[in-house]
Scaffold this motif. Structure first.
Motif, PDB file in Angstrom:
ATOM      1  N   MET A 283      -8.588   6.760   0.958  1.00  0.00           N
ATOM      2  CA  MET A 283      -9.191   7.483  -0.037  1.00  0.00           C
ATOM      3  C   MET A 283     -10.599   8.166   0.592  1.00  0.00           C
ATOM      4  SD  MET A 283      -6.985   7.781  -2.440  1.00  0.00           S
ATOM      5  CE  MET A 283      -7.687   8.200  -3.992  1.00  0.00           C
TER       6      MET A 283
ATOM      7  N   GLN B 128      -3.572  10.807  -1.958  1.00  0.00           N
ATOM      8  CA  GLN B 128      -3.667   9.728  -2.945  1.00  0.00           C
ATOM      9  C   GLN B 128      -2.990   8.424  -2.197  1.00  0.00           C
ATOM     10  OE1 GLN B 128      -5.246   9.565  -6.109  1.00  0.00           O
ATOM     11  NE2 GLN B 128      -6.340  11.440  -5.086  1.00  0.00           N
ATOM     12  N   CYS B 129      -3.687   7.171  -2.425  1.00  0.00           N
ATOM     13  CA  CYS B 129      -3.239   6.041  -1.932  1.00  0.00           C
ATOM     14  C   CYS B 129      -3.387   5.105  -2.900  1.00  0.00           C
ATOM     15  CB  CYS B 129      -3.741   5.595  -0.750  1.00  0.00           C
ATOM     16  SG  CYS B 129      -2.918   4.630   0.293  1.00  0.00           S
ATOM     17  N   THR B 130      -2.293   3.978  -3.164  1.00  0.00           N
ATOM     18  CA  THR B 130      -2.675   3.044  -4.156  1.00  0.00           C
ATOM     19  C   THR B 130      -1.956   1.691  -3.863  1.00  0.00           C
ATOM     20  OG1 THR B 130      -2.380   2.720  -6.478  1.00  0.00           O
ATOM     21  CG2 THR B 130      -0.254   3.848  -5.485  1.00  0.00           C
ATOM     22  N   LEU B 131      -1.891   0.576  -4.585  1.00  0.00           N
ATOM     23  CA  LEU B 131      -1.281  -0.586  -4.209  1.00  0.00           C
ATOM     24  C   LEU B 131      -0.580  -0.929  -5.336  1.00  0.00           C
ATOM     25  CD1 LEU B 131      -3.207  -3.121  -5.385  1.00  0.00           C
ATOM     26  CD2 LEU B 131      -4.484  -2.368  -3.562  1.00  0.00           C
ATOM     27  N   GLU B 132       0.476  -1.777  -5.268  1.00  0.00           N
ATOM     28  CA  GLU B 132       1.307  -2.670  -6.260  1.00  0.00           C
ATOM     29  C   GLU B 132       1.690  -3.953  -5.692  1.00  0.00           C
ATOM     30  OE1 GLU B 132       5.929  -0.913  -5.957  1.00  0.00           O
ATOM     31  OE2 GLU B 132       4.416   0.064  -7.172  1.00  0.00           O
TER      32      GLU B 132
ATOM     33  N   VAL C 182       0.839  -1.230   0.051  1.00  0.00           N
ATOM     34  CA  VAL C 182      -0.046   0.039   0.098  1.00  0.00           C
ATOM     35  C   VAL C 182       1.023   1.121  -0.009  1.00  0.00           C
ATOM     36  CG1 VAL C 182      -1.732   1.377   1.332  1.00  0.00           C
ATOM     37  CG2 VAL C 182      -1.892  -1.154   1.173  1.00  0.00           C
TER      38      VAL C 182
ATOM     39  N   GLU D 294      -6.593  -3.843  -1.002  1.00  0.00           N
ATOM     40  CA  GLU D 294      -7.462  -2.727  -1.351  1.00  0.00           C
ATOM     41  C   GLU D 294      -8.456  -1.993  -0.504  1.00  0.00           C
ATOM     42  OE1 GLU D 294     -10.550  -3.901  -5.332  1.00  0.00           O
ATOM     43  OE2 GLU D 294     -10.544  -5.337  -3.359  1.00  0.00           O
TER      44      GLU D 294
ATOM     45  N   TYR E 207      -4.013  -9.166  -1.106  1.00  0.00           N
ATOM     46  CA  TYR E 207      -4.783  -8.186  -1.968  1.00  0.00           C
ATOM     47  C   TYR E 207      -5.953  -7.523  -1.463  1.00  0.00           C
ATOM     48  CZ  TYR E 207      -7.281  -6.080  -5.769  1.00  0.00           C
ATOM     49  OH  TYR E 207      -8.058  -5.233  -6.883  1.00  0.00           O
TER      50      TYR E 207
ATOM     51  N   VAL F 135      -6.828   0.884   1.009  1.00  0.00           N
ATOM     52  CA  VAL F 135      -6.653   2.108   0.057  1.00  0.00           C
ATOM     53  C   VAL F 135      -7.676   2.778  -0.229  1.00  0.00           C
ATOM     54  CG1 VAL F 135      -6.273   2.417  -2.348  1.00  0.00           C
ATOM     55  CG2 VAL F 135      -4.686   1.083  -1.334  1.00  0.00           C
ATOM     56  N   ASN F 136      -9.056   1.866  -0.047  1.00  0.00           N
ATOM     57  CA  ASN F 136     -10.432   2.635  -0.303  1.00  0.00           C
ATOM     58  C   ASN F 136     -10.451   3.327   0.902  1.00  0.00           C
ATOM     59  OD1 ASN F 136     -10.863   1.414  -2.746  1.00  0.00           O
ATOM     60  ND2 ASN F 136     -11.371  -0.514  -1.811  1.00  0.00           N
TER      61      ASN F 136
END
Length: 128
Positions: free
Chosen positions: A111, A122-126, A52, A104, A100, A107-108
Motif C-alpha cells: 500500500m 489495494q491490498c488486504t488480508l484475510e 494476502v 500485515e 499474521y 500489505v502495508n
C-alpha cells in the motif's frame, strides 16, 4: 536417650526439624509422599495463517502490479504475470499465505509503495 535420638537423626536421609512427627522407623509419618517432579512442555501452536489479497482496479498499470509481486512476494516474472492476470480477470488474487505479522507487513509495504507511485492499488488480508 538423647544420644540415641541424635544417632537416628544423623542416619535419616531427610532433614529432621523440631516438632516433626516420625514413625518408629524414623521416617516421616505416612501423610507425605516423595515423588519426582516433572515439567510438561506444551506443544507450541502453529500461528494462524493469512492470505494476502490484491484487488483489481481500472487505473494501476499491469506492469506495476507485476513489479509489486516480484519485489514484495519474491515471484519470478512468469508467476507474477500469472497472478496479475488472475487479479485483472477475477477482481482479486492471492499473493501469498503468511503468519499474521508478516501478512500485515506485506500489505502495508504494498500500500505504501503504491501510494508513493501514485497508484490506487489495494491490498488486504484475510484468514486462510
Amino acid at each position: 536417650m538423647i544420644s540415641s535420638i541424635a544417632d537416628s537423626e544423623r542416619s535419616c536421609p531427610w532433614p529432621v526439624y523440631a516438632g516433626d512427627d516420625h514413625d518408629s522407623d524414623g521416617s516421616p509419618d505416612g501423610d507425605e509422599q516423595v515423588g519426582i517432579a516433572t515439567k510438561t512442555r506444551a506443544k507450541p501452536k502453529k500461528p494462524s495463517q493469512f492470505k494476502v489479497l490484491m484487488l483489481n482496479d481500472d487505473y494501476t498499470p499491469m506492469e506495476f502490479v507485476v513489479l509489486v509481486l516480484k519485489r514484495f512476494f519474491q515471484m519470478d516474472l512468469e508467476q507474477a504475470t500469472r497472478v496479475m492476470l488472475h487479479v485483472h480477470q477475477k477482481g482479486v488474487g492471492v499473493c501469498g499465505i503468511f503468519p499474521y505479522e508478516i501478512a500485515e507487513t506485506k500489505v502495508n509495504q504494498v500500500m505504501d509503495f503504491a501510494r508513493q507511485n501514485q497508484h490506487p492499488l489495494q491490498c488486504t488480508l484475510e484468514k486462510a
